[in-house]
Enzyme design. Structure first.
Site, short mmCIF file in Angstrom:
data_model
loop_
_atom_site.label_atom_id
_atom_site.label_comp_id
_atom_site.label_asym_id
_atom_site.label_seq_id
_atom_site.Cartn_x
_atom_site.Cartn_y
_atom_site.Cartn_z
N HIS A 193 4.41 -16.47 12.78
CA HIS A 193 4.70 -16.26 14.20
C HIS A 193 3.60 -16.84 15.09
CE1 HIS A 193 6.51 -14.04 17.61
NE2 HIS A 193 5.25 -13.95 18.04
N GLU A 194 2.37 -16.49 14.78
CA GLU A 194 1.25 -16.96 15.62
C GLU A 194 1.03 -18.46 15.47
OE1 GLU A 194 0.17 -15.12 17.83
OE2 GLU A 194 1.00 -13.23 17.11
N HIS A 197 3.13 -20.29 18.04
CA HIS A 197 2.46 -20.37 19.35
C HIS A 197 1.34 -21.40 19.33
CE1 HIS A 197 4.64 -16.95 20.88
NE2 HIS A 197 4.08 -16.08 20.04
#
Length: 457
Positions: free
Chosen positions: A22-23, A26
């Protein structure tokens, strides 16, 4: 004790993997948009390990693996040197900021797609596409499908198991599709035409094959009531969830199909039911209702009885003798994986909506203990099932992060949409207040989930 340690280990590995995915979404898009990334952290609290790359980004693994974050240069929270202002997140266009925020959940969806793709290419245990029951007046029955047939192909595509058969049939919704079936006793190959133009897919919580009229060999119905529709004949007769039907009109209940057939063939008639309720026998009279059912596209209809009940459904006890391992080439595996991602997204959104509307009680909400037990159990079943577990949790993580709570990605996207419509950003005072409200709401959900976990275990 060993099980507890195993569950904890697999939980930490699972959560760390999914948070990192997920990170990284980003992080990767932020770098592509020219944003200076100061820190990439997996976990919170005390640093266990850290390093820096040539661009000055610090990478951290922290003690508490319940999340992570990417810290980007931003004038709203720090003083930014003049030469770095063009690399600040807040100075990027709305489109760029939207892409950066959306990249986290999208990375979770892509990871799920990749996990399912690998699982389908390695090989997934499934059951043969054998029919153990056919519902009267259903699409399947009208097409000549009978008990004991095995579905071998759909429109020329081989269907060695029910997952592949289900996917191929769903692709043909609204069409008349040729299928090949084999009678298991004789081995004779037959060709049929399934008319899927009137196939009602039903809701996401029910196997679509049931609405086609097919009972696959992976399930079996019991005689225990699992659902009673409000204001239905069953409710009016006094039936309750958990009641076990023993006799119908003084005859022993031999199968769910015979009971269903009896109900459908006797509209407005009364059935005498002998049920077992908490170990005690109870005699009730069930006055059936009536409904009109279309039997052809030309509008021909017949009258059927209905009771408004659903029987408890369990996995087949001797399912092992029907199991096969299904492996797919890259194209077929990708098609199956994409279908699984979409089905999971749809089911998750539907479940969240029902939770919000109060249609599903909050005690269905699971927390880290439930995830840990699921991680351990799936890992015990093998690498493929662990991949599937990671895919399911990854999709759920992506969906939850898109909720319009200010502290989540969905809340940030909501603020950007409002900025676009207003022509100027939302004031920092309003944003900060919203973040506090969002944090309180999120903590409340975590407390409920933890309470549910401890209540169960």
């Amino acid at each position: 004790m060993i099980d507890l340690l195993w569950n904890m280990l697999t939980f930490i590995i699972s959560l760390t993997t999914l948070v990192a995915v997920h990170e990284f979404g980003h992080f990767w898009v932020a770098r592509r948009c020219g944003v200076y990334v100061e820190r990439f952290s997996i976990g919170f609290g005390k640093r266990l390990w850290s390093t820096k790359d040539a661009k000055g980004t610090e990478y951290i693994i922290a003690l508490i693996p319940l999340g992570g974050y990417v810290k980007m240069l931003d004038e709203r929270i720090q003083t930014v040197p003049l030469q770095l202002k063009n690399q600040a997140f807040n100075n990027k266009t709305i489109l760029q900021r939207t892409a950066i925020i959306s990249a986290g959940p999208l990375a979770n969806f892509l990871f799920a797609l990749l996990a399912w793709l690998c699982a389908f290419m390695i090989g997934v245990r499934d059951v043969r596409s054998l029919i153990i029951d056919v519902i009267p007046n259903s699409i399947a029955e009208k097409s000549g499908m009978i008990i004991g047939m095995e579905l071998k192909s759909v429109d020329g595509v081989k269907t060695p198991c029910w997952n592949s058969a289900r996917l191929e049939l769903l692709k043909k919704v609204g069409q008349q599709v040729p299928v090949e079936v084999v009678m298991t006793k004789s081995g004779q190959l037959e060709k049929k035409i399934l008319d899927l133009r009137d196939w009602d897919l039903g809701n996401n919580n029910q196997d679509q094959l049931f609405n086609l009229g097919i009972m696959p060999c992976c399930y079996q119905f019991t005689s225990v009531l699992s659902h009673i529709a409000p204001n239905s004949p069953a409710e009016k007769a006094g039936l309750r969830i958990g009641d076990k039907i023993v006799r119908v009109n003084h005859d022993l209940l031999d199968s769910w199909l015979s009971f269903l057939t009896l109900i459908r063939k006797n509209p407005n008639q009364s059935l005498i039911l002998e049920i077992e309720r908490q170990g005690a026998p109870v005699i009730l009279t069930l006055k059936l209702g009536e409904k009109w059912v279309n039997i052809s596209r030309s509008g021909n209809r017949i009258q059927e009885g209905f009771a408004g009940i659903m029987l408890e459904m369990l996995p087949l006890k001797d399912i092992e003798r029907y199991e096969v391992t299904c492996r797919y080439n890259l194209y077929s595996a990708f098609s199956h994986a994409a279908q699984k991602v979409w089905e999971t997204i749809s089911l998750t959104v539907s479940t969240l909506t029902k939770l919000i509307l109060g249609k599903i009680p909050l005690n269905h909400l699971g927390g880290p203990i439930s995830i840990a037990i699921g991680a351990g159990a799936s890992a015990n079943n093998g690498f493929v099932y662990y991949l599937i577990f990671l895919a399911l949790i990854s999709v759920n993580l992506g969906i939850v992060n898109l909720l319009p709570l200010p502290i989540l990605d969905g809340g940030h996207l909501l603020f950007l949409a409002m900025e676009k419509s207003r022509g100027r950003p939302i004031s920092e005072k309003i944003q900060n207040f919203s973040y506090r409200i969002g944090l309180i709401f999120l903590l409340l959900l975590i407390v409920i989930a933890l309470y549910n976990d401890f209540s169960r275990f």
